[in-house]
Design a protein around this motif. Structure first.
Motif, PDB file in Angstrom:
ATOM      1  N   CYS A   1      42.172  56.397   5.950  1.00  0.00           N
ATOM      2  CA  CYS A   1      42.398  57.623   6.718  1.00  0.00           C
ATOM      3  C   CYS A   1      43.651  58.345   6.215  1.00  0.00           C
ATOM      4  O   CYS A   1      44.562  57.738   5.656  1.00  0.00           O
ATOM      5  N   TYR A   2      43.700  59.633   6.441  1.00  0.00           N
ATOM      6  CA  TYR A   2      44.747  60.502   5.901  1.00  0.00           C
ATOM      7  C   TYR A   2      45.687  60.937   7.021  1.00  0.00           C
ATOM      8  O   TYR A   2      45.270  61.610   7.973  1.00  0.00           O
ATOM      9  N   PHE A   3      46.973  60.513   6.915  1.00  0.00           N
ATOM     10  CA  PHE A   3      47.991  60.888   7.896  1.00  0.00           C
ATOM     11  C   PHE A   3      49.231  61.480   7.215  1.00  0.00           C
ATOM     12  O   PHE A   3      50.311  61.456   7.783  1.00  0.00           O
ATOM     13  N   GLU A   4      49.080  61.968   6.008  1.00  0.00           N
ATOM     14  CA  GLU A   4      50.238  62.474   5.255  1.00  0.00           C
ATOM     15  C   GLU A   4      50.928  63.607   6.020  1.00  0.00           C
ATOM     16  O   GLU A   4      50.274  64.549   6.495  1.00  0.00           O
ATOM     17  N   LYS A   5      52.249  63.486   6.166  1.00  0.00           N
ATOM     18  CA  LYS A   5      53.115  64.460   6.844  1.00  0.00           C
ATOM     19  C   LYS A   5      52.773  64.625   8.332  1.00  0.00           C
ATOM     20  O   LYS A   5      53.200  65.596   8.967  1.00  0.00           O
ATOM     21  N   ALA A   6      52.035  63.671   8.869  1.00  0.00           N
ATOM     22  CA  ALA A   6      51.660  63.768  10.283  1.00  0.00           C
ATOM     23  C   ALA A   6      52.825  63.357  11.180  1.00  0.00           C
ATOM     24  O   ALA A   6      53.688  62.566  10.789  1.00  0.00           O
ATOM     25  N   ASN A   7      52.840  63.904  12.381  1.00  0.00           N
ATOM     26  CA  ASN A   7      53.833  63.551  13.399  1.00  0.00           C
ATOM     27  C   ASN A   7      53.158  62.602  14.380  1.00  0.00           C
ATOM     28  O   ASN A   7      52.330  63.015  15.203  1.00  0.00           O
ATOM     29  N   ILE A   8      53.501  61.317  14.298  1.00  0.00           N
ATOM     30  CA  ILE A   8      52.808  60.291  15.087  1.00  0.00           C
ATOM     31  C   ILE A   8      53.808  59.659  16.054  1.00  0.00           C
ATOM     32  O   ILE A   8      54.757  59.001  15.637  1.00  0.00           O
ATOM     33  N   GLN A   9      53.593  59.848  17.337  1.00  0.00           N
ATOM     34  CA  GLN A   9      54.528  59.339  18.329  1.00  0.00           C
ATOM     35  C   GLN A   9      53.785  58.627  19.464  1.00  0.00           C
ATOM     36  O   GLN A   9      52.760  59.104  19.946  1.00  0.00           O
ATOM     37  N   THR A  10      54.330  57.490  19.853  1.00  0.00           N
ATOM     38  CA  THR A  10      53.911  56.704  21.024  1.00  0.00           C
ATOM     39  C   THR A  10      52.427  56.332  21.011  1.00  0.00           C
ATOM     40  O   THR A  10      51.829  56.123  22.066  1.00  0.00           O
ATOM     41  N   LEU A  11      51.828  56.238  19.840  1.00  0.00           N
ATOM     42  CA  LEU A  11      50.436  55.798  19.773  1.00  0.00           C
ATOM     43  C   LEU A  11      50.366  54.286  19.569  1.00  0.00           C
ATOM     44  O   LEU A  11      51.327  53.659  19.125  1.00  0.00           O
ATOM     45  N   ILE A  12      49.216  53.723  19.886  1.00  0.00           N
ATOM     46  CA  ILE A  12      49.009  52.283  19.758  1.00  0.00           C
ATOM     47  C   ILE A  12      47.961  52.030  18.680  1.00  0.00           C
ATOM     48  O   ILE A  12      46.812  52.453  18.808  1.00  0.00           O
ATOM     49  N   PHE A  13      48.390  51.338  17.607  1.00  0.00           N
ATOM     50  CA  PHE A  13      47.492  50.953  16.523  1.00  0.00           C
ATOM     51  C   PHE A  13      47.276  49.431  16.516  1.00  0.00           C
ATOM     52  O   PHE A  13      46.780  48.902  15.530  1.00  0.00           O
ATOM     53  N   GLU A  14      47.664  48.752  17.557  1.00  0.00           N
ATOM     54  CA  GLU A  14      47.654  47.288  17.566  1.00  0.00           C
ATOM     55  C   GLU A  14      46.281  46.735  17.192  1.00  0.00           C
ATOM     56  O   GLU A  14      45.251  47.144  17.733  1.00  0.00           O
ATOM     57  N   LYS A  15      46.291  45.827  16.219  1.00  0.00           N
ATOM     58  CA  LYS A  15      45.100  45.143  15.699  1.00  0.00           C
ATOM     59  C   LYS A  15      44.156  46.080  14.951  1.00  0.00           C
ATOM     60  O   LYS A  15      43.009  45.723  14.669  1.00  0.00           O
ATOM     61  N   ALA A  16      44.621  47.271  14.610  1.00  0.00           N
ATOM     62  CA  ALA A  16      43.786  48.209  13.862  1.00  0.00           C
ATOM     63  C   ALA A  16      43.748  47.828  12.382  1.00  0.00           C
ATOM     64  O   ALA A  16      44.606  47.095  11.880  1.00  0.00           O
ATOM     65  N   ILE A  17      42.751  48.329  11.682  1.00  0.00           N
ATOM     66  CA  ILE A  17      42.633  48.134  10.237  1.00  0.00           C
ATOM     67  C   ILE A  17      43.154  49.397   9.564  1.00  0.00           C
ATOM     68  O   ILE A  17      42.582  50.486   9.738  1.00  0.00           O
TER      69      ILE A  17
END
Length: 301
Positions: free
Chosen positions: A116-132
């Motif tokens: 997945c593409y997240f380049e230059k993204a602003n990522i706050q307070t998200l949960i990726f726990e156990k994600a691939i």
């Protein structure tokens, strides 16, 4: 609201129909109870039982409807992520992050976010726990208060990323590129950063070969790359650091598990630490966290 709209609501949400029937029947029975003589109320006993049945069935149906709706939402957002997985544009990252937020709202975080593409993204307070997160692109992204616990992030790229107050505990970060990134208050405790001990020191991946056919059996990941990264208040306790590239890394109050950490990591073929003692030292004062686990600080001379 028109009758057609009411009908559509009842079809979409069957529990609303039972709630409406329960209220209607309860009102009718209340009127009868207040106006019918006591001697004539025998027929109302069964009617009260019917009200109770409507209530119980309505509760059960509402619970089933809630579970089904939640499952349908999760499946819909996972499908949306799959649709934008290989689209390397800002809009793709916006849509995927929105889908992740909605998945979090439904108590789900174990999505497949590989490539997945997240380049230059602003990522706050998200949960990726156990994600691939294998081969995901976080280059130049801003991550703050993100839960990355126990993720499979092999080959992910965080080049030039700004990462703060983020938890990578127990994550697989082999072959992950953090070069030029800025990590502050990041927890890497017990993460797998290093490759297997027989991985060579080049950028190529080592390969297990069949002794008879000489054909490759399995490709082993190389170590994580922290070249030119800034590590501030980062927890490195318990990490597998075999072959990790620390070339030109800046350490600002980094937690390690022993006062001989430099020597131990150099023995693991970690790169870029040959002259580390000229710039940094490990404060011999022992500290303990809330769980009683000890740590020492890497300090600048």
């Amino acid at each position: 609201m028109s009758l057609i709209e009411v009908r559509d609501k009842f079809i979409k949400y069957p529990s609303w129909l039972f709630l409406a029937l329960f209220v209607l029947v309860s009102i009718v029975l209340y009127i009868f109870d207040c106006n019918i003589p006591i001697a004539s109320r025998d027929v109302l006993v069964e009617a009260h039982g019917l009200v109770f049945d409507l209530f119980v069935f309505g509760v059960v149906l509402s619970f089933y409807e809630y579970i089904r709706s939640k499952r349908d939402k999760i499946e819909r957002h996972i499908t949306e992520i799959d649709a934008f997985r290989t689209w390397h544009e800002k809009e793709a990252s916006y849509r995927i992050l929105y889908a992740i937020k909605e998945l979090n709202n439904n108590g789900f975080s174990e999505a497949n976010l590989s490539n997945c593409y997240f380049e230059k993204a602003n990522i706050q307070t998200l949960i990726f726990e156990k994600a691939i997160l294998e081969d995901a692109n976080f280059n130049s992204a801003f991550l703050n208060k993100v839960n990355m616990k126990n993720t499979q992030s092999e080959g992910a790229k965080f080049i030039g990323a700004n990462i703060s107050h983020t938890d990578f505990t127990d994550s697989n970060l082999q072959n992950t590129d953090f070069s030029g990134s800025n990590l502050a208050w990041v927890n890497l405790a017990d993460a797998i950063l290093g490759g297997p001990e027989f991985v060579n020191n080049s950028k190529m991946r080592a390969t297990q070969v069949d002794v008879i056919t000489r054909k490759p059996l399995k490709e082993f990941p190389s170590a994580a790359n922290f070249e030119n990264a800034i590590l501030s208040w980062v927890d490195l306790r318990g990490c597998n650091l075999y072959g990790v590239n620390f070339k030109n890394v800046k350490f600002n109050d980094v937690k390690v598990e022993s006062v001989t950490w430099f020597e131990e990591v150099i023995k693991l073929n970690a790169q870029g630490l040959e002259n580390i003692n000229d710039t940094y030292y490990i404060d011999p004062e022992e500290h303990k966290d809330s769980s009683g686990r000890r740590y020492f600080w890497i300090k600048t001379k």
